[in-house]
Design an enzyme around this catalytic site. Structure first.
Site, PDB file in Angstrom:
ATOM      1  N   ARG A  74       3.191 -12.625  -0.115  1.00 59.14           N
ATOM      2  CA  ARG A  74       3.918 -12.450   1.139  1.00 59.14           C
ATOM      3  C   ARG A  74       4.110 -10.972   1.456  1.00 59.14           C
ATOM      4  O   ARG A  74       4.310 -10.147   0.564  1.00 59.14           O
ATOM      5  CB  ARG A  74       5.277 -13.151   1.050  1.00 59.14           C
ATOM      6  CG  ARG A  74       5.177 -14.657   0.893  1.00 59.14           C
ATOM      7  CD  ARG A  74       4.638 -15.312   2.147  1.00 59.14           C
ATOM      8  NE  ARG A  74       4.665 -16.771   2.039  1.00 59.14           N
ATOM      9  CZ  ARG A  74       3.599 -17.518   1.805  1.00 59.14           C
ATOM     10  NH1 ARG A  74       2.427 -16.941   1.638  1.00 59.14           N
ATOM     11  NH2 ARG A  74       3.707 -18.834   1.740  1.00 59.14           N
ATOM     12  N   GLY A 101      -6.545 -17.300   1.871  1.00 57.44           N
ATOM     13  CA  GLY A 101      -6.318 -18.720   1.612  1.00 57.44           C
ATOM     14  C   GLY A 101      -7.422 -19.584   2.175  1.00 57.44           C
ATOM     15  O   GLY A 101      -8.405 -19.099   2.740  1.00 57.44           O
ATOM     16  N   HIS A 143      -5.019 -12.615   7.022  1.00 55.67           N
ATOM     17  CA  HIS A 143      -4.572 -13.824   6.313  1.00 55.67           C
ATOM     18  C   HIS A 143      -5.759 -14.756   6.036  1.00 55.67           C
ATOM     19  O   HIS A 143      -5.677 -15.971   6.218  1.00 55.67           O
ATOM     20  CB  HIS A 143      -3.510 -14.538   7.160  1.00 55.67           C
ATOM     21  CG  HIS A 143      -2.612 -15.431   6.368  1.00 55.67           C
ATOM     22  ND1 HIS A 143      -1.380 -15.835   6.823  1.00 55.67           N
ATOM     23  CD2 HIS A 143      -2.756 -16.019   5.163  1.00 55.67           C
ATOM     24  CE1 HIS A 143      -0.809 -16.634   5.943  1.00 55.67           C
ATOM     25  NE2 HIS A 143      -1.623 -16.753   4.928  1.00 55.67           N
ATOM     26  N   ASP A 190       5.718 -11.249 -15.366  1.00 60.86           N
ATOM     27  CA  ASP A 190       6.392 -12.382 -14.741  1.00 60.86           C
ATOM     28  C   ASP A 190       7.676 -12.621 -15.528  1.00 60.86           C
ATOM     29  O   ASP A 190       7.615 -12.889 -16.735  1.00 60.86           O
ATOM     30  CB  ASP A 190       5.522 -13.637 -14.754  1.00 60.86           C
ATOM     31  CG  ASP A 190       6.105 -14.758 -13.907  1.00 60.86           C
ATOM     32  OD1 ASP A 190       7.281 -15.121 -14.136  1.00 60.86           O
ATOM     33  OD2 ASP A 190       5.411 -15.275 -13.025  1.00 60.86           O
ATOM     34  N   ASP A 237      -3.896  -8.671   2.716  1.00 59.17           N
ATOM     35  CA  ASP A 237      -4.154  -9.899   3.475  1.00 59.17           C
ATOM     36  C   ASP A 237      -2.864 -10.445   4.063  1.00 59.17           C
ATOM     37  O   ASP A 237      -2.893 -11.316   4.914  1.00 59.17           O
ATOM     38  CB  ASP A 237      -4.825 -10.952   2.591  1.00 59.17           C
ATOM     39  CG  ASP A 237      -5.373 -12.112   3.405  1.00 59.17           C
ATOM     40  OD1 ASP A 237      -6.204 -11.866   4.297  1.00 59.17           O
ATOM     41  OD2 ASP A 237      -4.973 -13.266   3.155  1.00 59.17           O
ATOM     42  N   GLU A 279       3.968 -10.231   9.723  1.00 62.18           N
ATOM     43  CA  GLU A 279       2.685 -10.849   9.383  1.00 62.18           C
ATOM     44  C   GLU A 279       1.570 -10.321  10.258  1.00 62.18           C
ATOM     45  O   GLU A 279       0.465 -10.072   9.781  1.00 62.18           O
ATOM     46  CB  GLU A 279       2.779 -12.372   9.516  1.00 62.18           C
ATOM     47  CG  GLU A 279       1.499 -13.073   9.097  1.00 62.18           C
ATOM     48  CD  GLU A 279       1.643 -14.575   9.043  1.00 62.18           C
ATOM     49  OE1 GLU A 279       0.625 -15.249   8.856  1.00 62.18           O
ATOM     50  OE2 GLU A 279       2.769 -15.077   9.186  1.00 62.18           O
TER      51      GLU A 279
END
Length: 328
Positions: free
Chosen positions: A239, A289, A286, A178, A262, A267
């Site tokens: 994303r 979540g 998706h 990161d 996922d 999308e």
């Protein structure tokens, strides 16, 4: 929020909790701040707090003018970028998000995917289904297992950090990349800080948790995918735009890499996308979540924040506008 969101996220018990600390009009749902509705206009004029969710329209100047008493927005979901504008911050309105609550199921999905990937579950299940007889595991999968495997986490986001925490009980080496994280902070999480290319080349499983930014588009392009180890697995619960889809298709079509996706770009993939049918790709819609009863965790998080606000306490999960550009 949208009507679908309220039905899913705010069950009666959540509305009861809200009503215990706030004046609430249970039958009122705002989906358009400019709607020609006398009741809505009257309620917005008096509104001090908005509880928002997926489908909330943007809080621009006109909407804020209609809510002169607004002091706080409590978002019962993750990202606030879709509806919180500069005008909100200019007005000094406090904003809270349930992103931490929403991060937990994504992290759980990710950890499950990591452990199953290292056990070669997709490949062994397919082989068992095809042969329908005893499989010589030692001969066919000599390197299978999670003992001292190397897992690379890309992005120390809420989800990325939670994944690292959940991996602590396992005998795994965890690498972390990161650009905003210090080495000391990475070590404190229990991970080894490394550059992205080093992480990609050393990891048996790479899991993406970076935000969608101009600088992260196609972060995993053809050269970076080519650096991944033969037999490695790429997991994406962030994303879809972070991966060059065409480059990924070429890699996984050879069988050299596995993928658990996922999120994709687009999308919803076109019906003829090879990713639907490749045996070494697990494609989910998706689902990582908050879903189903996990949505009630978001309602509880929003109710918790409203209770803190009513007691004159600061939000437990405030949104900091100065770091919003680093977030999804």
């Amino acid at each position: 929020m949208s009507g679908e969101t309220r039905a899913a996220v705010l069950p009666p018990e959540a509305l009861d909790r809200i009503a215990r600390v706030a004046d609430l009009v249970p039958g009122l749902l705002v989906t358009d701040f400019a709607a020609d509705d006398p009741l809505q206009r009257a309620e917005l004029r008096d509104a001090e707090v908005l509880v928002t969710g997926w489908g909330c329209p943007r809080l621009g100047p006109a909407a804020l003018t209609a809510m002169p008493r607004l002091r706080a927005v409590i978002h019962a979901a993750g990202s606030v970028k879709h509806h919180i504008t500069k005008d909100v911050w200019d007005r000094g309105i406090a904003v809270s998000t349930a992103a931490t609550a929403n991060a937990l199921p994504v992290a759980e999905y990710t950890v499950a995917a990591i452990l199953l990937s290292n056990k070669r579950v997709l490949e062994s299940a397919r082989l068992y289904r095809e042969e329908r007889s005893r499989v010589n595991l030692l001969a066919r999968f000599p390197g299978v297992g999670n003992y001292r495997r190397t897992v690379g986490i890309v992005g120390a986001s809420r989800i990325g950090r939670r994944v690292v925490e959940l991996l602590r009980p396992y005998d795994l080496r965890v690498l972390l990349h990161d650009p905003y994280l210090t080495e000391d902070a990475a070590h404190a999480l229990g991970a080894e800080p490394v550059g992205l290319d080093a992480l990609v080349s050393r990891s048996d499983v790479v899991s993406i948790h970076a935000p969608e930014l101009p600088s992260t588009r196609h972060l995993f392009d053809a050269p970076r995918l080519a650096r991944m180890r033969d037999g490695a697995t790429l997991i994406n619960t962030a994303r879809g735009s972070l991966i060059d889809t065409d480059a990924l298709v070429k890699e996984v079509a050879t069988g050299r890499l596995d993928a658990v996706l996922d999120h994709t770009d687009p999308e919803v993939l076109p019906p003829d996308s090879p990713l639907y049918d490749l045996p070494n790709v697990l494609l989910t819609p998706h689902i990582a979540g908050s879903q189903g009863n996990e949505l009630h965790r978001l309602a509880d998080a929003a109710a918790d924040e409203l209770e803190r606000y009513a007691d004159g306490l600061p939000f437990a999960h405030p949104v900091d506008p100065s770091t919003l550009h680093q977030q999804a």
